[in-house]
Motif scaffolding. Structure first.
Motif, short mmCIF file in Angstrom:
data_model
loop_
_atom_site.label_atom_id
_atom_site.label_comp_id
_atom_site.label_asym_id
_atom_site.label_seq_id
_atom_site.Cartn_x
_atom_site.Cartn_y
_atom_site.Cartn_z
N LYS A 1 39.18 -19.73 34.41
CA LYS A 1 39.67 -20.10 33.07
C LYS A 1 38.70 -19.65 32.00
O LYS A 1 39.11 -19.11 30.95
N GLU A 2 37.41 -19.86 32.22
CA GLU A 2 36.40 -19.41 31.26
C GLU A 2 36.39 -17.88 31.15
O GLU A 2 36.19 -17.33 30.06
N GLU A 3 36.64 -17.23 32.27
CA GLU A 3 36.66 -15.76 32.26
C GLU A 3 37.82 -15.23 31.41
O GLU A 3 37.67 -14.27 30.66
N GLU A 4 38.99 -15.88 31.51
CA GLU A 4 40.14 -15.46 30.71
C GLU A 4 39.90 -15.70 29.23
O GLU A 4 40.30 -14.89 28.39
N GLU A 5 39.24 -16.80 28.89
CA GLU A 5 38.92 -17.07 27.49
C GLU A 5 37.95 -16.03 26.93
O GLU A 5 38.07 -15.61 25.77
N GLU A 6 37.00 -15.61 27.74
CA GLU A 6 36.05 -14.58 27.30
C GLU A 6 36.75 -13.23 27.09
O GLU A 6 36.41 -12.49 26.17
N LYS A 7 37.74 -12.93 27.95
CA LYS A 7 38.48 -11.67 27.79
C LYS A 7 39.24 -11.65 26.47
O LYS A 7 39.34 -10.60 25.82
N GLU A 8 39.79 -12.79 26.08
CA GLU A 8 40.53 -12.86 24.82
C GLU A 8 39.62 -12.65 23.62
O GLU A 8 40.05 -12.16 22.57
N GLY A 9 38.36 -13.04 23.76
CA GLY A 9 37.41 -12.91 22.66
C GLY A 9 36.61 -11.63 22.65
O GLY A 9 35.67 -11.49 21.85
N LEU A 10 36.95 -10.68 23.52
CA LEU A 10 36.22 -9.42 23.57
C LEU A 10 36.42 -8.62 22.28
O LEU A 10 37.50 -8.64 21.69
N PRO A 11 35.39 -7.90 21.84
CA PRO A 11 35.52 -7.08 20.62
C PRO A 11 36.51 -5.94 20.82
O PRO A 11 36.70 -5.45 21.93
N GLN B 1 29.03 -2.71 22.35
CA GLN B 1 29.04 -4.16 22.53
C GLN B 1 30.06 -4.58 23.58
O GLN B 1 29.80 -5.47 24.40
N LEU B 2 31.22 -3.92 23.58
CA LEU B 2 32.25 -4.22 24.57
C LEU B 2 31.77 -3.91 25.98
O LEU B 2 31.99 -4.71 26.91
N ASP B 3 31.11 -2.78 26.17
CA ASP B 3 30.58 -2.42 27.49
C ASP B 3 29.58 -3.46 27.98
O ASP B 3 29.58 -3.82 29.17
N ILE B 4 28.73 -3.93 27.08
CA ILE B 4 27.72 -4.93 27.47
C ILE B 4 28.39 -6.23 27.91
O ILE B 4 28.02 -6.83 28.92
N GLU B 5 29.39 -6.66 27.14
CA GLU B 5 30.05 -7.93 27.46
C GLU B 5 30.88 -7.82 28.74
O GLU B 5 30.94 -8.78 29.53
N ILE B 6 31.50 -6.68 28.98
CA ILE B 6 32.26 -6.50 30.22
C ILE B 6 31.33 -6.50 31.43
O ILE B 6 31.64 -7.10 32.48
N ALA B 7 30.17 -5.83 31.30
CA ALA B 7 29.20 -5.83 32.39
C ALA B 7 28.71 -7.24 32.69
O ALA B 7 28.54 -7.61 33.86
N GLN B 8 28.51 -8.03 31.63
CA GLN B 8 28.07 -9.41 31.83
C GLN B 8 29.16 -10.24 32.50
O GLN B 8 28.87 -11.09 33.36
#
Length: 219
Positions: A119-129, A100-107
């Motif tokens: 800013k949105e990118e940093e928020e997504e990084k904090e919520g990564l599995p 799941q982490l690989d998929i979200e990082i690729a996205q």
């Protein structure tokens, strides 16, 4: 001549109990608007791990107890089930969450190339599995669940009483796990408890019956 004018009487409510302050309204709305799906990832891992550890270890011990009345055989089978199950849960959860982490990082990389806001990118990084965290939580939860039947059988020598204590301890733990998962997930408690309890009983009964059948056939 009598006057038709009727004086108006204004009534003001002085009941302080009926007054709702803005703080109370905000707290009520916050409770209603709470998104229980935020807990879904860790709740699923914890509940699945504990329930799996409880049911699989108890079923293994009951199955061995169906053909061997020796307490040592039952305890050793339960301990082996605890270690093997905890390792299996940890590895399975790690692989699953890492995928799941690989998929979200690729996205996220594709979004960055398309000019997504930083800013949105940093928020997504904090919520990564977190794979390691999920693996550790699953292994710990499995071990906690598996300890229940082990502790229940460890100090009882008499065979039938030992089996009864294991089933009783597991049933109580299933009720607690079912209720806890319902409370944390905001779901109906009774339905969750019945579902978990019946599932655990079926697993133990099927394991006991099939092992007893195979053992009595002389295989």
């Amino acid at each position: 001549m009598a006057s038709n004018h009727i004086p108006k009487i204004s009534l003001q409510s002085t009941d302080l109990e009926t007054q709702i302050t803005p703080v109370e309204i905000d707290q009520t709305n916050e409770t209603k608007d709470f998104d229980y799906s935020r807990r879904s990832q860790w709740l699923r891992a914890a509940v699945l791990g504990a329930n799996d550890g409880l049911v699989s270890t108890a079923s293994l011990m009951v199955g061995v107890g169906a053909v061997k009345q020796d307490i040592k055989a039952m305890i050793l089978s339960g301990f082996a089930g605890l270690v093997a199950g905890a390792c299996s849960m940890a590895i399975g959860e790690f692989v699953s969450v890492y995928s799941q982490l690989d998929i979200e990082i690729a996205q996220m990389k594709r979004d960055k190339e398309s000019g997504k806001d930083q800013k949105e990118e940093e928020e997504e990084k904090e919520g990564l599995p977190k794979p390691f965290q999920a693996a550790a939580a699953s292994a710990l939860a499995f071990s906690v669940g598996a300890m229940v039947p082990l502790l229940g059988a460890s100090f009882i020598r008499e065979y039938r009483l030992r089996l009864g204590v294991v089933v009783a301890a597991v049933s109580l733990a299933l009720v607690v796990f079912g209720w806890l998962s319902a409370v944390l997930g905001g779901c109906p408690a009774l339905r969750s408890v019945v579902r978990v309890l019946v599932g655990g009983w079926l697993a133990m009964a099927i394991t006991f019956g099939l092992t007893k059948l195979i053992g009595s056939s002389g295989l």
